[in-house]
Design a protein around this motif. Structure first.
Motif, PDB file in Angstrom:
ATOM      1  N   ALA A 101     -18.577  11.418  17.518  1.00 13.01           N
ATOM      2  CA  ALA A 101     -17.557  12.101  17.607  1.00 13.01           C
ATOM      3  C   ALA A 101     -17.587  13.637  17.365  1.00 13.01           C
ATOM      4  O   ALA A 101     -17.301  14.451  18.063  1.00 13.01           O
ATOM      5  N   ALA A 102     -18.630  14.117  16.493  1.00 11.73           N
ATOM      6  CA  ALA A 102     -18.946  15.359  16.367  1.00 11.73           C
ATOM      7  C   ALA A 102     -19.892  15.858  17.531  1.00 11.73           C
ATOM      8  O   ALA A 102     -19.766  17.119  17.708  1.00 11.73           O
ATOM      9  N   GLU A 103     -20.650  14.947  18.007  1.00 11.78           N
ATOM     10  CA  GLU A 103     -21.512  15.389  19.455  1.00 11.78           C
ATOM     11  C   GLU A 103     -20.600  15.578  20.451  1.00 11.78           C
ATOM     12  O   GLU A 103     -20.727  16.515  21.237  1.00 11.78           O
ATOM     13  N   ALA A 141      -8.067  23.986  17.979  1.00 13.29           N
ATOM     14  CA  ALA A 141      -7.417  22.655  18.277  1.00 13.29           C
ATOM     15  C   ALA A 141      -7.903  21.854  19.277  1.00 13.29           C
ATOM     16  O   ALA A 141      -8.005  20.635  19.074  1.00 13.29           O
ATOM     17  N   ARG A 142      -8.467  22.526  20.364  1.00 13.56           N
ATOM     18  CA  ARG A 142      -8.845  21.758  21.458  1.00 13.56           C
ATOM     19  C   ARG A 142     -10.319  21.051  20.857  1.00 13.56           C
ATOM     20  O   ARG A 142     -10.331  19.860  21.525  1.00 13.56           O
ATOM     21  N   ILE A 143     -11.107  21.401  20.202  1.00 12.02           N
ATOM     22  CA  ILE A 143     -12.164  20.793  19.650  1.00 12.02           C
ATOM     23  C   ILE A 143     -11.769  19.682  18.838  1.00 12.02           C
ATOM     24  O   ILE A 143     -12.181  18.474  19.054  1.00 12.02           O
ATOM     25  N   GLU A 144     -10.648  19.804  17.912  1.00 10.64           N
ATOM     26  CA  GLU A 144     -10.420  18.852  17.207  1.00 10.64           C
ATOM     27  C   GLU A 144      -9.715  17.830  17.913  1.00 10.64           C
ATOM     28  O   GLU A 144      -9.977  16.476  17.631  1.00 10.64           O
ATOM     29  N   THR A 168      -9.381  11.702   8.577  1.00  8.74           N
ATOM     30  CA  THR A 168     -10.637  12.439   8.930  1.00  8.74           C
ATOM     31  C   THR A 168     -10.394  14.075   8.854  1.00  8.74           C
ATOM     32  O   THR A 168      -9.317  14.562   8.906  1.00  8.74           O
ATOM     33  N   THR A 169     -11.665  14.848   8.759  1.00 11.66           N
ATOM     34  CA  THR A 169     -11.509  16.186   8.673  1.00 11.66           C
ATOM     35  C   THR A 169     -12.387  16.522   9.646  1.00 11.66           C
ATOM     36  O   THR A 169     -13.471  16.523   9.930  1.00 11.66           O
ATOM     37  N   VAL A 170     -11.827  17.648  10.568  1.00  5.63           N
ATOM     38  CA  VAL A 170     -12.622  18.298  11.531  1.00  5.63           C
ATOM     39  C   VAL A 170     -12.691  19.674  11.475  1.00  5.63           C
ATOM     40  O   VAL A 170     -11.730  20.343  11.327  1.00  5.63           O
TER      41      VAL A 170
END
Length: 164
Positions: free
Chosen positions: A50-52, A71-74, A106-108
């Motif tokens: 998910a991070a990748e 917010a788009r990345i999240e 989860t935290t992003v």
């Protein structure tokens, strides 16, 4: 007290059941340990992916300019997590309920480093944290306390260079 010598099979009755109980318990704990560590490794792999995915999305969404904790990345990270099997059955009623559960657990974070405004040395670091201790895939056994061995949070980071 005298010991009775009994060479017949009658005296050996029940020994196999006792031996089986000891061997079964040992084998069960070994298999449970393997399954527990496998569940943690699976969840860590999902968090890393998910991070990748969030980092891969950075070069594609530069307009409007990327901001810290965008917010788009999240949303990209949450979509990646929603495709995995880490949400409990109670949260899988609909895609919306799964995403809400993931948002709570989860935290992003997205951090920008280097020159500001998408300069040549700017990088984005996407960090995903999952509260594993509160959401274990396998239950803990009263006899075998896995909370001492298992991490409270699973964390993964991915870094991407922002093209100028």
């Amino acid at each position: 007290m005298t010991l009775v010598h009994c060479p017949s099979a009658k005296c050996q009755r029940g020994i196999a059941a006792i031996e089986f109980a000891f061997v079964f318990m040992a084998l069960f704990f070994v298999i449970y340990g393997i399954a527990t560590f496998g569940a943690v490794l699976y969840t860590q792999q999902i968090i890393s992916r998910a991070a990748e995915d969030g980092a891969r999305a950075v070069p594609m969404i530069l307009s409007p300019p990327l901001a810290t904790d965008d917010a788009r990345i999240e949303a990209t990270v949450r979509d990646s997590l929603a495709a995995a099997l880490i949400a409990p059955v109670s949260a899988n009623a609909s895609p919306g309920s799964r995403r809400n559960w993931l948002a709570d657990n989860t935290t992003v974070k997205t951090e920008l480093t280097g020159a500001s405004g998408g300069g040549p040395n700017t990088t984005a670091i996407v960090t995903v944290t999952y509260r594993y201790s509160a959401n274990r895939l396998l239950p803990t056994l009263p006899v075998l306390d896995t909370s001492r061995w298992m991490p409270d949070n699973l964390l993964s980071r991915a870094t991407v260079a922002i093209p100028s």
